[in-house]
Design an enzyme around this catalytic site. Structure first.
Site, mmCIF file in Angstrom:
data_model
loop_
_atom_site.group_PDB
_atom_site.id
_atom_site.type_symbol
_atom_site.label_atom_id
_atom_site.label_comp_id
_atom_site.label_asym_id
_atom_site.label_seq_id
_atom_site.Cartn_x
_atom_site.Cartn_y
_atom_site.Cartn_z
ATOM 1 N N CYS A 120 -5.380 54.102 -96.561
ATOM 2 C CA CYS A 120 -5.635 52.741 -97.058
ATOM 3 C C CYS A 120 -5.979 52.783 -98.533
ATOM 4 C CB CYS A 120 -6.747 52.081 -96.253
ATOM 5 S SG CYS A 120 -8.251 53.047 -96.191
ATOM 6 N N GLU A 138 -11.833 45.601 -92.693
ATOM 7 C CA GLU A 138 -11.429 46.675 -93.616
ATOM 8 C C GLU A 138 -9.920 46.787 -93.475
ATOM 9 O OE1 GLU A 138 -13.388 48.224 -95.643
ATOM 10 O OE2 GLU A 138 -15.388 47.917 -94.819
HETATM 11 P P1 NAD Z 1 -3.204 47.689 -86.909
HETATM 12 O O1 NAD Z 1 -3.722 46.434 -87.520
HETATM 13 O O2 NAD Z 1 -1.844 47.688 -86.356
HETATM 14 O O3 NAD Z 1 -4.150 48.162 -85.714
HETATM 15 C C1 NAD Z 1 -5.515 48.441 -85.884
HETATM 16 C C2 NAD Z 1 -6.230 48.278 -84.559
HETATM 17 O O4 NAD Z 1 -6.226 46.895 -84.184
HETATM 18 C C3 NAD Z 1 -5.612 49.041 -83.398
HETATM 19 O O5 NAD Z 1 -6.647 49.612 -82.640
HETATM 20 C C4 NAD Z 1 -4.895 47.952 -82.629
HETATM 21 O O6 NAD Z 1 -4.746 48.235 -81.265
HETATM 22 C C5 NAD Z 1 -5.838 46.780 -82.825
HETATM 23 N N1 NAD Z 1 -5.234 45.449 -82.636
HETATM 24 C C6 NAD Z 1 -3.942 45.083 -82.799
HETATM 25 N N2 NAD Z 1 -3.810 43.762 -82.568
HETATM 26 C C7 NAD Z 1 -5.040 43.291 -82.267
HETATM 27 C C8 NAD Z 1 -5.556 41.994 -81.949
HETATM 28 N N3 NAD Z 1 -4.773 40.909 -81.913
HETATM 29 N N4 NAD Z 1 -6.870 41.864 -81.693
HETATM 30 C C9 NAD Z 1 -7.679 42.945 -81.765
HETATM 31 N N5 NAD Z 1 -7.250 44.187 -82.049
HETATM 32 C C10 NAD Z 1 -5.946 44.357 -82.301
HETATM 33 O O7 NAD Z 1 -3.402 48.793 -88.036
HETATM 34 P P2 NAD Z 1 -2.963 50.336 -87.988
HETATM 35 O O8 NAD Z 1 -1.482 50.414 -88.124
HETATM 36 O O9 NAD Z 1 -3.619 51.018 -86.851
HETATM 37 O O10 NAD Z 1 -3.644 50.892 -89.321
HETATM 38 C C11 NAD Z 1 -3.014 50.917 -90.559
HETATM 39 C C12 NAD Z 1 -3.616 49.854 -91.461
HETATM 40 O O11 NAD Z 1 -5.011 50.059 -91.550
HETATM 41 C C13 NAD Z 1 -3.107 49.922 -92.882
HETATM 42 O O12 NAD Z 1 -2.862 48.631 -93.372
HETATM 43 C C14 NAD Z 1 -4.280 50.554 -93.641
HETATM 44 O O13 NAD Z 1 -4.339 50.246 -95.001
HETATM 45 C C15 NAD Z 1 -5.433 49.995 -92.902
HETATM 46 N N6 NAD Z 1 -6.636 50.802 -93.068
HETATM 47 C C16 NAD Z 1 -7.671 50.266 -93.787
HETATM 48 C C17 NAD Z 1 -8.817 51.014 -94.001
HETATM 49 C C18 NAD Z 1 -9.974 50.439 -94.769
HETATM 50 O O14 NAD Z 1 -11.038 51.003 -94.701
HETATM 51 N N7 NAD Z 1 -9.814 49.345 -95.484
HETATM 52 C C19 NAD Z 1 -8.915 52.305 -93.465
HETATM 53 C C20 NAD Z 1 -7.858 52.812 -92.744
HETATM 54 C C21 NAD Z 1 -6.714 52.044 -92.545
#
Ligand code: NAD
Length: 500
Positions: free
Chosen positions: A279, A245
């Site tokens: 998002c 997502e």
């Molecule tokens: P992010 O990708 O930086 O982090 C998300 C999570 O992934 C965090 O818990 C982080 O610690 C973890 N993570 C980071 N690197 C990783 C790796 N290599 N392996 C496994 N886990 C890892 O995203 P963010 O800044 O926390 O969130 C914002 C983003 O999320 C925006 O792009 C937004 O659009 C998206 N978002 C999407 C939805 C949806 O339902 N499609 C909902 C909410 C947010």
């Protein structure tokens, strides 16, 4: 200019890390950075607990989920405060996302048996001596990795459905909102004290990566597209299935016959609420030329009443992740350099923590502000000749998460033509609050679905069973099969399927 708050970064290492308020930099909690070994141990505990949790059956699990949502509901003010402390968002917004999440827990628990329980299937004429059934069995252990922007609603959209389907869950919340994750897991463990059915692991990207490769049966990831790609690549090593997502660049379409007041209201709220860190937030608007000027005037007028701040009267709070400030600034600056105009806000709207609303017009379609996820309180508005052009431009993006259409006469038709996983008509983001509707995107917004029946099935494997009820007059699956049987089968299939 004062320095932006030193939030933890994905590169920090150490035994613990601090969760800081994005509004004040105050430390609001300290959490362990779980190592690879810690994560593996949590997965092992989850696997031990999986049999017990699956064995509770649909009713037993629904009862525990019902009690969990009761605890969350009764302590809502406490949860909302934790959300506010870690994200800076207004209490009312924290309440809204929590309320929607409670609805999802309720729906998942209540509907799991009907969606996932044993179902009969027609066996077909050729196999009419068989009774065919399918049931959806739990996968085992699901790893859930969450973002910070909706730290209750977003991860619970996976967790509640995975639990209802009979899986145990290891949950890694964002490093920006570990306290919210802990609060939710603690509340669950109050109503399920027997086994570690839902566990928390905390840390940065490395901890999340350990979860991906740690031997779980599925990963449900919500976060940025870039991280989603890394997770998918890592999960490929062990053929661990993933739900991604990811980000979005959602558009609103405003038709000539639209309720402009409602469309402008939805645009302003959809673009600026939660500081644009949604998002499925509104980032682009395509408006029919006949109503463009009137619509823009309404958006500008309404935007003047919206303000970012830390006080109770402010409609939204700070940008949670300091690194996003430069992205927002770059998008606005680039849009203006390339001929765009800021009717509200502009480059100066981007402060050290707070970003004031920015409305951009005349922005070239290939600029960053139109093509990349801004994730800030900005919106671009473009005039279109007709709704065909609106659909074409809205679809001209690598993302495809949500979309909104304002049209009195063509809402359903236009919604069907938008290449997004979800569309709401004549109201903003309504699909997210309807528990029975699947949530997810296409393209760079990811794949797989949470919420609704599709969300339950994501966390289960279909098990097909064919039971022979009686010996068939013609046996096909035996070496004792005669030539005349083959001839009969050839005739039968011609009668059944050979018509011109
Ligand atoms: P992010 O990708 O930086 O982090 C998300 C999570 O992934 C965090 O818990 C982080 O610690 C973890 N993570 C980071 N690197 C990783 C790796 N290599 N392996 C496994 N886990 C890892 O995203 P963010 O800044 O926390 O969130 C914002 C983003 O999320 C925006 O792009 C937004 O659009 C998206 N978002 C999407 C939805 C949806 O339902 N499609 C909902 C909410 C947010």
């Amino acid at each position: 200019m004062t320095a932006v708050q030193p939030k933890p970064t994905a590169h920090s290492v150490g035994e613990t890390f601090d969760s800081l308020s994005p509004a004040t930099d105050e430390v609001v909690g300290t959490y362990p950075v779980h190592s690879k070994e810690d994560v593996r141990a949590a997965i092992a505990r989850a696997r031990d607990a999986a049999e017990w949790w699956a064995g509770l059956g649909y009713d037993g699990r629904a009862e525990r989920l019902r009690r969990w949502k009761g605890v969350i509901t009764r302590r809502l003010p406490q949860l909302c405060q934790v959300v506010r402390d870690e994200t800076g968002k207004p209490i009312a917004d924290a309440q809204l996302e929590s309320v929607l999440a409670i609805e999802h827990i309720a729906w998942a628990g209540k509907h799991a048996r009907k969606i996932l329980g044993k179902q009969r299937r027609a066996a077909g004429l050729m196999m009419s001596n068989q009774a065919a059934t399918v049931e959806y069995q739990p996968l085992g252990v699901v790893g859930v990795i969450g973002p910070w922007n909706y730290p209750v609603f977003t991860p619970l959209g996976s967790i509640a459905y995975a639990l209802a389907a009979g899986n145990t869950v290891v949950f890694k919340p964002s490093e920006y909102t570990p306290g919210v994750g802990k609060w939710l897991v603690d509340a669950f463990n109050e109503v399920v004290p027997e086994w570690p059915v839902l566990q928390l692991i905390t840390g940065f990207g490395e901890t999340g990566a350990s979860l991906v490769t740690g031997g779980v049966d599925k990963i449900a990831f919500t976060g940025s597209t870039g991280t989603g790609k890394k997770i998918m690549a890592a999960a490929a090593e062990t053929l661990t299935p993933v739900i991604i997502e990811a980000g979005g660049k959602d558009a609103v379409l405003v038709d000539a016959d639209a309720d402009l007041e409602a469309a402008a209201d939805a645009t302003v709220w959809g673009a600026f609420s939660n500081s644009g860190q949604t998002c499925i937030g509104v980032e682009r608007v395509y408006v029919h030329e006949r109503v463009h000027d009137e619509f823009v005037a309404k958006v500008v007028e309404k935007s003047k009443d919206v303000r970012a701040g830390s006080d109770a009267a402010a409609q939204y709070g700070p940008v949670t992740m300091p690194s996003q400030l430069s992205v927002i600034k770059r998008h606005i600056a680039d849009a203006i350099e390339r001929g765009g105009k800021a009717l509200v806000g502009g480059v100066d709207a981007v402060g050290d923590r707070y970003v004031q609303p920015t409305v951009l017009v005349d922005v070239p379609e290939d600029s960053a502000a139109v093509q990349e996820e801004t994730f800030g309180p900005t919106v671009t508005i473009a005039k279109v000749r007709d709704m065909d052009e609106a659909v074409e431009k809205a679809n001209d993006t690598k993302y495809g998460l949500g979309s909104t259409v304002f049209s009195k006469s063509r809402g359903l038709e236009l919604a069907g033509r938008l290449r997004t996983g979800m569309t709401s008509i004549n109201a903003p983001l309504s699909f997210a609050g309807i528990a029975s509707l699947p949530f997810g995107g296409v393209g760079d917004s990811g794949f797989g679905r949470i919420h609704g029946p599709e969300g339950l099935r994501e966390f289960a494997r279909p098990k097909a069973v064919a039971r022979q009820r009686f010996t068939a007059p013609i046996v096909l699956t035996s070496f004792s099969r005669k030539e005349k049987t083959d001839a009969l089968v050839a005739k039968l299939i011609t009668v059944l399927h050979g018509k011109r």
